[in-house]
Enzyme design. Structure first.
Site, PDB file in Angstrom:
ATOM      1  N   GLY A  55       5.147 -26.261  -4.787  1.00 51.22           N
ATOM      2  CA  GLY A  55       6.218 -26.082  -5.767  1.00 51.22           C
ATOM      3  C   GLY A  55       5.872 -24.924  -6.669  1.00 51.22           C
ATOM      4  N   CYS A  82      -0.916 -27.590  -1.761  1.00 55.84           N
ATOM      5  CA  CYS A  82      -0.719 -26.577  -2.797  1.00 55.84           C
ATOM      6  C   CYS A  82      -0.414 -27.234  -4.151  1.00 55.84           C
ATOM      7  CB  CYS A  82       0.358 -25.583  -2.353  1.00 55.84           C
ATOM      8  SG  CYS A  82       0.273 -24.070  -3.318  1.00 55.84           S
ATOM      9  N   TYR A  83       0.829 -27.137  -4.657  1.00 58.24           N
ATOM     10  CA  TYR A  83       1.140 -27.798  -5.925  1.00 58.24           C
ATOM     11  C   TYR A  83       0.826 -29.294  -5.837  1.00 58.24           C
ATOM     12  CZ  TYR A  83       3.687 -29.290 -10.092  1.00 58.24           C
ATOM     13  OH  TYR A  83       4.016 -29.825 -11.310  1.00 58.24           O
ATOM     14  N   HIS A 169      -1.309 -23.780   2.868  1.00 60.02           N
ATOM     15  CA  HIS A 169      -0.090 -24.340   3.471  1.00 60.02           C
ATOM     16  C   HIS A 169      -0.275 -24.552   4.976  1.00 60.02           C
ATOM     17  CE1 HIS A 169       2.604 -24.015   0.006  1.00 60.02           C
ATOM     18  NE2 HIS A 169       1.881 -22.967  -0.325  1.00 60.02           N
ATOM     19  N   GLU A 171       1.637 -26.053   6.880  1.00 61.89           N
ATOM     20  CA  GLU A 171       2.949 -26.134   7.555  1.00 61.89           C
ATOM     21  C   GLU A 171       3.451 -24.783   8.049  1.00 61.89           C
ATOM     22  OE1 GLU A 171       2.271 -26.453   4.384  1.00 61.89           O
ATOM     23  OE2 GLU A 171       3.877 -25.789   3.068  1.00 61.89           O
ATOM     24  N   SER A 223      33.703 -27.598  17.605  1.00 61.72           N
ATOM     25  CA  SER A 223      33.778 -26.144  17.408  1.00 61.72           C
ATOM     26  C   SER A 223      33.169 -25.399  18.579  1.00 61.72           C
ATOM     27  CB  SER A 223      33.020 -25.769  16.134  1.00 61.72           C
ATOM     28  OG  SER A 223      31.626 -25.937  16.360  1.00 61.72           O
ATOM     29  N   GLY A 225      30.004 -25.192  18.763  1.00 61.19           N
ATOM     30  CA  GLY A 225      28.643 -24.949  18.271  1.00 61.19           C
ATOM     31  C   GLY A 225      27.717 -26.072  18.729  1.00 61.19           C
ATOM     32  N   VAL A 226      26.425 -25.862  18.527  1.00 61.89           N
ATOM     33  CA  VAL A 226      25.441 -26.823  19.034  1.00 61.89           C
ATOM     34  C   VAL A 226      25.650 -28.218  18.426  1.00 61.89           C
ATOM     35  CG1 VAL A 226      22.983 -27.301  19.282  1.00 61.89           C
ATOM     36  CG2 VAL A 226      23.778 -24.942  19.214  1.00 61.89           C
ATOM     37  N   ASP A 227      25.786 -28.270  17.102  1.00 60.38           N
ATOM     38  CA  ASP A 227      25.807 -29.572  16.444  1.00 60.38           C
ATOM     39  C   ASP A 227      27.013 -30.416  16.859  1.00 60.38           C
ATOM     40  OD1 ASP A 227      23.655 -28.453  15.238  1.00 60.38           O
ATOM     41  OD2 ASP A 227      24.666 -28.042  13.327  1.00 60.38           O
ATOM     42  N   SER A 228      28.206 -29.811  16.776  1.00 60.17           N
ATOM     43  CA  SER A 228      29.372 -30.633  17.115  1.00 60.17           C
ATOM     44  C   SER A 228      29.378 -30.961  18.606  1.00 60.17           C
ATOM     45  CB  SER A 228      30.678 -29.984  16.661  1.00 60.17           C
ATOM     46  OG  SER A 228      30.970 -28.832  17.399  1.00 60.17           O
ATOM     47  N   SER A 229      28.829 -30.075  19.438  1.00 51.86           N
ATOM     48  CA  SER A 229      28.802 -30.364  20.883  1.00 51.86           C
ATOM     49  C   SER A 229      27.871 -31.537  21.184  1.00 51.86           C
ATOM     50  CB  SER A 229      28.318 -29.152  21.685  1.00 51.86           C
ATOM     51  OG  SER A 229      29.195 -28.083  21.490  1.00 51.86           O
ATOM     52  N   LYS A 370      17.377 -28.944  13.393  1.00 50.24           N
ATOM     53  CA  LYS A 370      18.066 -28.194  14.455  1.00 50.24           C
ATOM     54  C   LYS A 370      17.322 -28.260  15.797  1.00 50.24           C
ATOM     55  CE  LYS A 370      21.568 -25.369  15.067  1.00 50.24           C
ATOM     56  NZ  LYS A 370      22.885 -25.611  14.471  1.00 50.24           N
TER      57      LYS A 370
END
Ligand code: XMP
Length: 514
Positions: A55, A82-83, A169, A171, A223, A225-229, A370
């Site tokens: 942070g 970190c923080y 970090h 990550e 649409s 797109g990936v998500d709605s598909s 995603k």
């Protein structure tokens, strides 16, 4: 969900979603919560481990984010990053102060391999540092297990109480063995079995959807797109003919995209669902005629989209459920999960639920990142071409054509973009570049072709690398590839005599042109 879980407590750092993603890569389910979340709520979730993120604040200042010291007495392993590391040490009586030397960037860290955090990690390892403050004295009961040339406490642990503090970090990918350290924490120290897998997620979700929907009627705005598909296919597998998907082709899609969506979801595709394709191209073009101002274009496209959808929904009548392709970053970014401010509300198509008569929303991807949505898509057997589709804005090519949108300009940008995508794929760069596309500038200039003077449009090529789409750098596409794309566009796309490559980062540029 009866799933073993790690909780990430968010202190407002920029890599917080990455922490959660890395944990999930260890096959451990994990959720992000703000540091304002009450400890009782955390306890009730029965986590196997807790991670405190980085942070921007200094933990010793009075109004900085903090957490009750009770957290460290729960007997649940805690890892501070970190923080988060500084806060743990500060709350437990150690000392944190401004560092004499600010560390930033890739740094050599010397680790004590007897620490369970550093199991199988090299003794000298490259880590990503970014801090002004440092731990000058670890808290009682802690032993120092890593240091750098400038940082005496790069990591400390109280193994008996299962408390671990890391200044760098793990990550971010610049920390070479960071994923191993996080694996050591969640799978080793926390003892997670690693049961978070996409095949079982998909299977369970399908079961849950079936139970929830019963004999009800479900509507999905698709649409392409990936998500709605992925959401649509999951619903189709669960409830088949009870699902209706409405796909609005606004004439601002990439080349052949409308037909590709229809191939998968239409009557000749593998799913038994009701598919409605609305060919609304002319309607959108006529609304956009003469409009040049970017925000107005976006608004017109968004509003018209809702109108068209509404008309179709009315024909279908009342439905029980409406499907939305919301994914986890949308949840976090809209302020419901972590600490992030509301950043992207303007990016959402927005308003759809209001215009349809329905009882409840189903969001089957609400807990997924995603890359997990893509994995779920592959599990569901959706073609790779669709699953690895790049992000594509709701207003489509409308914001990749600078100035007025016409059918002719859409044709130009579609053809140029198709060539660009084809060549990028041929060069094997399609999975390594974050986002790339062609845009049509509103500039026309003089050229010469076959001894004739031309006065045609300039196409701009854009390719960016980005972690979170909030910042981005222009990608280094090899010059040979760019030249091939240029030459093909000029030869094959009528109306273009110049091709440019956009070098601008974000900020100051945005990824899209409007
Ligand atoms: P910008 O242009 O804001 O884009 O740097 C960041 C990312 O968001 C996408 N984008 C949108 N996505 N509706 C969307 O669904 C929108 O209105 C929209 N505008 C930008 C863009 O493609 C990039 O990935």
């Amino acid at each position: 969900m009866n799933q073993e879980k790690v909780i990430v407590i968010d202190f407002g750092g920029q890599y917080n979603q990455l922490v959660a993603r890395r944990v999930r890569e260890c096959n451990v389910y994990c959720e992000i919560y703000s540091y304002k979340t009450d400890i009782e709520q955390i306890k009730a979730m029965n986590p196997k481990g807790i991670i405190l993120t980085g942070g921007p604040n200094s933990c010793y200042e009075a109004d900085s984010p903090t957490y009750t010291s009770e957290l460290f007495d729960l007997g649940i392993p805690v890892l501070g990053l970190c923080y988060g590391a500084q806060l743990m040490v500060h709350v437990l009586g150690g000392k944190v102060e401004k560092a004499p030397v600010r560390e930033y960037g890739k740094t050599e860290v010397y680790v004590d391999k007897t620490s369970p955090l550093f199991d199988d990690v090299s003794e000298t390892t490259i880590c990503w540092m970014s801090h002004f403050d440092y731990i000058s004295k670890a808290a009682d009961g802690f032993r120092i297990v890593a240091h750098t040339a400038d940082c005496p406490v790069a990591a400390a642990e109280n193994d008996a109480k299962k408390l671990y503090a890391i200044q760098f970090h793990p990550e971010v990918l610049h920390t070479k063995e960071g994923s191993k350290m996080l694996y050591n924490f969640v799978r080793g120290i926390c003892g997670c079995a690693g049961t978070w897998r996409m095949d079982s997620f998909v299977e369970n979700s399908i079961k849950e959807i079936r139970e929830k929907v019963g004999g009800g009627k479900v509507l999905c705005a698709l649409s392409g797109g990936v998500d709605s598909s992925v959401a649509a296919v999951m619903l189709a597998k669960a409830i088949g003919g009870q699902l209706t998907c409405v796909f609005v082709d606004h004439g601002l899609l990439r080349k052949n995209e409308g037909d590709e969506v229809e191939e998968v979801f239409g009557p000749n595709g593998p799913y038994e669902l009701n598919f409605i394709r609305v060919n609304a191209q002319e309607r959108f073009y006529s609304k956009l005629a003469g409009v040049t101002e970017p925000e107005r274009k976006r608004k017109i496209i968004g509003e018209e989209f809702i109108r068209v959808f509404e008309e179709e929904a009315k024909k279908i009548g009342a439905v029980d459920f409406l499907v939305q392709g919301t994914i986890y970053p949308d949840v976090v970014e809209s302020g419901l999960g972590g600490e992030s401010a509301v950043i992207k509300s303007h990016h959402n198509v927005g308003g759809l639920p209001d215009c349809v008569d329905f009882k409840e929303i189903i969001e089957p991807l609400r807990n997924l990142f995603k890359d997990e949505v893509r994995k779920a898509g592959l599990e569901l057997g959706i073609p790779e071409k669709l699953v690895f589709r790049q992000p594509f804005p709701g207003p489509g090519l409308g914001i990749r054509i600078i100035g007025e949108v016409t059918a002719e300009k859409v044709r130009i940008v579609q053809d140029a973009d198709a060539i660009y995508r084809e060549e990028i794929a041929k060069a094997g760069l399609d999975k390594s570049i974050g986002q790339y596309f062609a845009a049509l500038t509103n500039m026309r200039s003089v050229g010469v072709m076959g001894d004739e003077r031309t006065y045609d449009y300039a196409v701009a090529l854009r390719a960016v690398n980005t972690v979170d789409f909030m910042t981005a750098e222009a990608a280094e596409v090899p010059f040979g590839v760019l030249q091939r794309v240029m030459s093909r566009i000029i030869n094959e796309v009528r109306g273009v005599n110049r091709v440019m490559y956009d070098l601008t980062s974000k900020p100051p540029g945005t990824i899209e042109f409007e």
